[in-house]
Motif scaffolding. Structure first.
Motif, PDB file in Angstrom:
ATOM      1  N   THR A 252       0.820  -1.221   0.000  1.00  0.00           N
ATOM      2  CA  THR A 252       0.000   0.000   0.000  1.00  0.00           C
ATOM      3  C   THR A 252       0.853   1.270   0.000  1.00  0.00           C
ATOM      4  OG1 THR A 252      -0.187  -0.221   2.420  1.00  0.00           O
ATOM      5  CG2 THR A 252      -2.019  -1.046   1.090  1.00  0.00           C
ATOM      6  N   VAL A 253       1.965   1.239   0.693  1.00  0.00           N
ATOM      7  CA  VAL A 253       2.845   2.419   0.722  1.00  0.00           C
ATOM      8  C   VAL A 253       3.375   2.718  -0.677  1.00  0.00           C
ATOM      9  CG1 VAL A 253       5.078   3.289   1.505  1.00  0.00           C
ATOM     10  CG2 VAL A 253       3.506   2.258   3.148  1.00  0.00           C
ATOM     11  N   PHE A 254       3.872   1.704  -1.339  1.00  0.00           N
ATOM     12  CA  PHE A 254       4.419   1.916  -2.684  1.00  0.00           C
ATOM     13  C   PHE A 254       3.332   2.126  -3.731  1.00  0.00           C
ATOM     14  CE2 PHE A 254       8.248   0.105  -0.717  1.00  0.00           C
ATOM     15  CZ  PHE A 254       9.187   1.008  -1.162  1.00  0.00           C
ATOM     16  N   LEU A 255       2.157   1.548  -3.502  1.00  0.00           N
ATOM     17  CA  LEU A 255       1.040   1.809  -4.406  1.00  0.00           C
ATOM     18  C   LEU A 255       0.655   3.286  -4.349  1.00  0.00           C
ATOM     19  CD1 LEU A 255      -1.135   0.817  -6.371  1.00  0.00           C
ATOM     20  CD2 LEU A 255      -2.570   0.254  -4.379  1.00  0.00           C
ATOM     21  N   ALA A 256       0.619   3.844  -3.129  1.00  0.00           N
ATOM     22  CA  ALA A 256       0.328   5.275  -2.973  1.00  0.00           C
ATOM     23  C   ALA A 256       1.401   6.124  -3.642  1.00  0.00           C
ATOM     24  CB  ALA A 256       0.229   5.618  -1.488  1.00  0.00           C
ATOM     25  N   PHE A 257       2.662   5.705  -3.499  1.00  0.00           N
ATOM     26  CA  PHE A 257       3.770   6.435  -4.122  1.00  0.00           C
ATOM     27  C   PHE A 257       3.656   6.406  -5.650  1.00  0.00           C
ATOM     28  CE2 PHE A 257       8.072   5.881  -6.028  1.00  0.00           C
ATOM     29  CZ  PHE A 257       8.520   7.185  -5.885  1.00  0.00           C
ATOM     30  N   LEU A 258       3.366   5.235  -6.207  1.00  0.00           N
ATOM     31  CA  LEU A 258       3.252   5.092  -7.656  1.00  0.00           C
ATOM     32  C   LEU A 258       2.082   5.888  -8.215  1.00  0.00           C
ATOM     33  CD1 LEU A 258       3.970   1.258  -7.887  1.00  0.00           C
ATOM     34  CD2 LEU A 258       5.419   3.064  -8.825  1.00  0.00           C
ATOM     35  N   LEU A 259       0.945   5.846  -7.515  1.00  0.00           N
ATOM     36  CA  LEU A 259      -0.227   6.594  -7.977  1.00  0.00           C
ATOM     37  C   LEU A 259       0.013   8.098  -7.910  1.00  0.00           C
ATOM     38  CD1 LEU A 259      -3.118   4.504  -6.359  1.00  0.00           C
ATOM     39  CD2 LEU A 259      -2.482   4.602  -8.776  1.00  0.00           C
ATOM     40  N   THR A 260       0.754   8.522  -6.878  1.00  0.00           N
ATOM     41  CA  THR A 260       1.065   9.948  -6.737  1.00  0.00           C
ATOM     42  C   THR A 260       1.966  10.424  -7.874  1.00  0.00           C
ATOM     43  OG1 THR A 260       0.898   9.787  -4.326  1.00  0.00           O
ATOM     44  CG2 THR A 260       2.046  11.707  -5.221  1.00  0.00           C
ATOM     45  N   THR A 261       3.007   9.651  -8.175  1.00  0.00           N
ATOM     46  CA  THR A 261       3.910  10.043  -9.268  1.00  0.00           C
ATOM     47  C   THR A 261       3.193  10.010 -10.614  1.00  0.00           C
ATOM     48  OG1 THR A 261       4.701   7.752  -9.427  1.00  0.00           O
ATOM     49  CG2 THR A 261       5.973   9.266  -8.051  1.00  0.00           C
ATOM     50  N   LYS A 262       2.281   9.049 -10.764  1.00  0.00           N
ATOM     51  CA  LYS A 262       1.522   8.978 -12.017  1.00  0.00           C
ATOM     52  C   LYS A 262       0.617  10.198 -12.168  1.00  0.00           C
ATOM     53  CE  LYS A 262      -1.249   5.843 -14.829  1.00  0.00           C
ATOM     54  NZ  LYS A 262      -1.783   4.475 -14.970  1.00  0.00           N
ATOM     55  N   TYR A 263       0.016  10.629 -11.061  1.00  0.00           N
ATOM     56  CA  TYR A 263      -0.850  11.815 -11.084  1.00  0.00           C
ATOM     57  C   TYR A 263      -0.039  13.064 -11.411  1.00  0.00           C
ATOM     58  CZ  TYR A 263      -3.956  15.497  -9.417  1.00  0.00           C
ATOM     59  OH  TYR A 263      -4.726  16.634  -9.326  1.00  0.00           O
TER      60      TYR A 263
ATOM     61  N   GLY B 280       2.829  13.208 -13.043  1.00  0.00           N
ATOM     62  CA  GLY B 280       3.253  13.134 -14.442  1.00  0.00           C
ATOM     63  C   GLY B 280       2.132  13.455 -15.417  1.00  0.00           C
ATOM     64  N   LYS B 281       0.899  13.118 -15.014  1.00  0.00           N
ATOM     65  CA  LYS B 281      -0.251  13.395 -15.876  1.00  0.00           C
ATOM     66  C   LYS B 281      -0.591  14.881 -15.868  1.00  0.00           C
ATOM     67  CE  LYS B 281      -4.554  11.034 -17.023  1.00  0.00           C
ATOM     68  NZ  LYS B 281      -5.578  10.071 -16.559  1.00  0.00           N
ATOM     69  N   LYS B 282      -0.438  15.508 -14.708  1.00  0.00           N
ATOM     70  CA  LYS B 282      -0.765  16.931 -14.587  1.00  0.00           C
ATOM     71  C   LYS B 282       0.310  17.814 -15.200  1.00  0.00           C
ATOM     72  CE  LYS B 282      -4.776  17.060 -12.544  1.00  0.00           C
ATOM     73  NZ  LYS B 282      -5.932  17.704 -13.192  1.00  0.00           N
ATOM     74  N   ASN B 283       1.554  17.409 -15.045  1.00  0.00           N
ATOM     75  CA  ASN B 283       2.674  18.191 -15.569  1.00  0.00           C
ATOM     76  C   ASN B 283       3.465  17.320 -16.549  1.00  0.00           C
ATOM     77  OD1 ASN B 283       4.905  19.803 -16.085  1.00  0.00           O
ATOM     78  ND2 ASN B 283       5.226  20.377 -13.944  1.00  0.00           N
ATOM     79  N   LYS B 284       3.249  17.541 -17.845  1.00  0.00           N
ATOM     80  CA  LYS B 284       3.867  16.695 -18.860  1.00  0.00           C
ATOM     81  C   LYS B 284       5.396  16.723 -18.801  1.00  0.00           C
ATOM     82  CE  LYS B 284      -0.084  15.554 -20.662  1.00  0.00           C
ATOM     83  NZ  LYS B 284      -0.604  14.172 -20.485  1.00  0.00           N
ATOM     84  N   LYS B 285       5.966  17.803 -18.284  1.00  0.00           N
ATOM     85  CA  LYS B 285       7.425  17.885 -18.192  1.00  0.00           C
ATOM     86  C   LYS B 285       7.994  16.909 -17.167  1.00  0.00           C
ATOM     87  CE  LYS B 285       7.736  22.738 -19.675  1.00  0.00           C
ATOM     88  NZ  LYS B 285       8.181  24.100 -19.292  1.00  0.00           N
ATOM     89  N   LEU B 286       7.139  16.468 -16.250  1.00  0.00           N
ATOM     90  CA  LEU B 286       7.578  15.537 -15.198  1.00  0.00           C
ATOM     91  C   LEU B 286       7.149  14.109 -15.508  1.00  0.00           C
ATOM     92  CD1 LEU B 286       6.788  17.691 -12.021  1.00  0.00           C
ATOM     93  CD2 LEU B 286       9.000  17.345 -13.135  1.00  0.00           C
ATOM     94  N   PHE B 287       6.913  13.797 -16.788  1.00  0.00           N
ATOM     95  CA  PHE B 287       6.490  12.446 -17.165  1.00  0.00           C
ATOM     96  C   PHE B 287       7.514  11.398 -16.720  1.00  0.00           C
ATOM     97  CE2 PHE B 287       9.435  13.382 -20.521  1.00  0.00           C
ATOM     98  CZ  PHE B 287       9.978  12.158 -20.856  1.00  0.00           C
ATOM     99  N   TRP B 288       8.801  11.796 -16.720  1.00  0.00           N
ATOM    100  CA  TRP B 288       9.870  10.873 -16.371  1.00  0.00           C
ATOM    101  C   TRP B 288       9.744  10.374 -14.938  1.00  0.00           C
ATOM    102  CZ3 TRP B 288      12.625  12.513 -12.188  1.00  0.00           C
ATOM    103  CH2 TRP B 288      12.569  13.887 -11.901  1.00  0.00           C
TER     104      TRP B 288
END
Length: 621
Positions: A266-277, A279-287
């Motif tokens: 759950t900790v890493f799932l939250a981390f992954l979902l946060t980074t995905k969000y 990256g989706k909001k700021n295309k420059k941070l897609f990496w």
């Protein structure tokens, strides 16, 4: 037969004069032209021209005309292997873009591949194998600049689900593995054959609405399957429907859940979902979302290794075989009962893999404004899966998440797949032992994060607003996958897609046309409430070609319109219908059955003493 010339090109529907008489129109018209007959063709020529237009609409041989033999050889070589075409203009700028993109998608694909292999009920190294050989083949033969090749979630789930119905992946591990290679071989044969025979249009019979529903249902099913690893459950159902899965989850809540596994997941799932969000909001941070899975694997593996969490019930990868793909040619079933089962599974898997790759390729080709040859793509995908089946790979295709990252990272050519493949090769040769302590829960989190994007709420809402029958097809496929199985959902998707085609062919749309007051313009009275009917005249528009499959329906529907109008006129004590005008401008073709149906219609109208006018004039032409 005479046709007056009209200059009102802006009117997209019929624009006819008050008088329905074609004779009067001919007399008053300033110019009258006779309809000419097209040049007669011999039967063989007509048949070959029709076949050519059906199978070769892009005329692939036109580039070879009036070319010397050496030039034809080069063009043929470039057609089969596009690397010879884009390789001529390759430069340092493109190389830099491909290197960055390849390294970026490699960081995403390595943890994904390990997780996807579990969806297919295979050992973890087979996911990495499938991201090593197939991308190399595709880089030489593929025409898409943006597709990133490897295992994908939906195909992994599909092949795993279909295979375990035939062979138990635990009790008969070797037979299961051989059947997986056999299915992959026949998936490649199917894909390549469709490309060579120019039958790529067959995948278009699976409608967009059905695909949206199927993908959404598959995403839910995949996420539910990951609960086994996310919660640390050892005894888990082999069924994929939501009822069986949730029963298995809640049935083991008191004795099967592992809190350490849940915490890590759950900790890493939250981390992954946060980074995905982000990256989706700021295309420059897609990496950030692209590199997050690899970072998660490194951190989770280090945590388990340093705390020895595996001794407290945390399930880990344990063994990831080191080395490159071994040959698997001798493991493919070419004869016997397993060959037939592999063929059936391979055809289904190959078609779904094609559908996903084609949709992804067309999307990015449209964004970059270049042409994608669908048949060439099928040959490339088929060849890579045939070769892959002989080198210990299971069915690979273009994945949306890694292709999107590839696109945003600035890939220029398919060479980014070569870079990714090279990184996977180094991983297989050097660092696979380091994955020994990788917890399964982090792999489940990565898979869940990847498949969430397959649930397209906006597309489903648009389908609902646009076409209710399409929405039924979408939801039918979705609920079929979620509540029954992937196979049933796919069957529903295909069935409803064909049902819609049959419905539209056999029941074409017809409409009553009325006059817009103060104009000579006529419109559908349902779409234009202010349009009024002409007294004593019924105008019906047919919005489809008329074939043997719908000719009787068209005739009966026109007569029903006439009967309904006559009854209404009688009730309101208005003049009876004396003229019937059938507006046929939208009718693009009519066969002998259609002509026969109109002959019968004419006889019926003569008995009713109703004059008929088949209106063929196209305004503006």
């Amino acid at each position: 037969m005479g046709h007056p010339v009209s200059h009102e090109g802006e009117n997209k529907e019929m624009d006819i004069s008050r008088s329905p008489s074609s004779r009067r129109q001919t007399e008053n018209a300033p110019y009258v032209y006779k309809v000419g007959y097209p040049p007669r063709k011999k039967l063989v020529r007509e048949f070959t021209d029709t076949l050519k237009e059906a199978l070769f609409p892009d005329d692939p041989l036109r580039q070879y005309r009036d070319q010397p033999r050496s030039r034809k050889l080069m063009l043929g070589q470039a057609y089969l292997f596009p690397i010879f075409e884009w390789g001529r203009g390759y430069n340092l700028v493109k190389f830099k873009g491909d290197i960055i993109a390849g390294l970026t998608i490699a960081g995403l694909c390595i943890p994904q591949d390990i997780g996807y292999s579990k969806l297919a009920n295979l050992d973890t190294q087979y996911g990495l194998y499938s991201s090593f050989v197939p991308p190399l083949i595709y880089a030489a033969m593929g025409s898409s600049r943006d597709i990133a090749i490897g295992p994908v979630a939906v195909v992994s789930l599909l092949i795993g689900s279909l295979l375990q119905d035939e062979v138990d992946p635990v009790k008969n591990k070797e037979e299961y593995l051989r059947l997986a290679f056999t299915a992959t071989f026949f998936a490649g044969i199917t894909q390549a054959a469709l490309g060579f025979l120019r039958l790529g249009f067959l995948i278009d019979f699976l409608s967009h609405a059905a695909i949206v529903g199927f993908m959404g249902g598959a995403a839910i099913t995949i996420a539910l399957q990951q609960l086994k690893f996310l919660l640390g459950i050892k005894n888990f159902t082999k069924k994929t429907d939501i009822v069986s899965v949730m029963s298995s989850v809640w049935g083991s809540v008191h004795h099967g859940w592992n809190w350490q596994t849940i915490l890590i997941g759950t900790v890493f799932l939250a981390f992954l979902l946060t980074t995905k969000y982000i990256g989706k909001k700021n295309k420059k941070l897609f990496w950030l979302s692209a590199i997050a899975p690899l970072i998660s694997v490194i951190l989770a593996t280090f945590f388990v290794y340093s705390t020895h969490a595996e001794k407290h019930g945390v399930q880990i990868v344990r063994h990831l075989k080191k080395g490159i793909n071994p040959s698997s040619f001798n493991k493919i079933y070419f004869t016997g009962p397993y060959a037939g089962k592999g063929f059936r599974i391979g055809v289904v898997t190959g078609m779904i893999a094609l559908t996903e790759a084609t949709a992804i390729g067309r999307t990015f080709a449209a964004l970059k404004d270049y042409q994608l040859d669908g048949n060439k793509e099928m040959v490339a995908l088929g060849t890579m899966n045939i070769v892959g089946s002989m080198t210990s790979c299971y069915c690979a295709t273009g994945g949306f998440s890694r292709s999107a990252v590839n696109y945003m990272a600035g890939c220029q050519t398919p060479f980014s797949n070569v870079v990714m493949s090279t990184v996977v090769l180094l991983t297989l040769l050097l660092i696979t032992p380091l994955f020994k302590y990788t917890p399964n829960s982090i792999l489940a989190s990565i898979v869940i994060t990847a498949v969430i994007g397959l649930i397209d709420f906006k597309a489903a809402y648009l389908i609902w607003k646009t076409d209710k029958f399409d929405f039924v097809a979408c939801m039918g496929a979705f609920f079929g996958v979620v509540f029954k199985s992937v196979e049933i959902g796919l069957l529903i998707a295909v069935s409803l897609s064909f049902a819609k085609i049959l419905l539209q062919v056999t029941r074409p749309r017809t409409a009553l046309i009325g006059n817009l007051p103060g104009t000579t313009i006529y419109r559908n009275i349902e779409q234009y409430p202010e349009a009024t009917k002409v007294p004593g005249v019924l105008i019906v528009r047919v919005d489809s070609a008329i074939y043997f499959s719908n000719s009787n329906y068209v005739r009966e529907r026109i007569l029903r319109w006439l009967t309904d109008e006559e009854e209404e006129m009688k009730e309101r004590e208005l003049p009876r219908i004396n003229f019937l005008i059938v507006e046929m401008s939208p009718v693009t073709d009519i066969d002998t059955s259609g002509i026969h149906a109109f002959e019968e219609l004419l006889k019926s109208l003569e008995k009713r003493k109703v004059q008929v006018n088949l209106h063929l004039r196209i305004p503006g032409l």
